[in-house]
Scaffold this motif. Structure first.
Motif: not given
Length: 128
Positions: A96-106, A108-125
């Motif tokens: 259960l711990v392995v499933i919960m940790l790996s699922g949580s990391i998965w 968070m990784y996909h939220l970070n990849t898919n939800m973060m705005p563009a990396a260029d600050p000029q584009v963000m402005r």
């Protein structure tokens, strides 16, 4: 009329083949714990490995081995104690711990990849 008292010759100190803790067992566990702590300490303090990532994985391996040593020598978990139910409960908990940790990391990784705005600050402005 005489009273006949029947005594069974059963030993009351028998626990059904469970684990019996001994001083030697505790000493072996303690010595293994000291060695499994000293080696990672030496690896870090002596800067033995060139890559910090490799060092971290080696230390995690030593930590996993040390957890097993503690479970066997100090918590007395094995397949014989309580008919194997304590070991089964430990295995289920670890799964259960392995499933919960790996699922949580998965997630968070996909939220970070898919939800973060563009990396260029000029584009963000220039965004409305």
């Amino acid at each position: 009329m005489s009273e006949h008292i029947h005594h069974d010759d059963h030993h009351h100190d028998d626990d059904g083949g469970g684990y019996h803790a001994t001083v030697e067992g505790y000493l072996v566990g303690f010595l293994l714990s000291v060695v499994l702590t000293a080696i990672p300490f030496w690896l870090v303090m002596g800067n033995v490995m060139s890559s910090p990532k490799v060092t971290a994985f080696v230390i995690l391996g030593f930590a996993a081995v040390q957890m097993v040593v503690h479970m066997i020598y100090f918590l007395h978990l094995n397949a014989k104690v309580e008919g194997g139910w304590s070991l089964l409960a430990l295995t289920f908990t670890a799964a259960l711990v392995v499933i919960m940790l790996s699922g949580s990391i998965w997630v968070m990784y996909h939220l970070n990849t898919n939800m973060m705005p563009a990396a260029d600050p000029q584009v963000m402005r220039n965004m409305p």
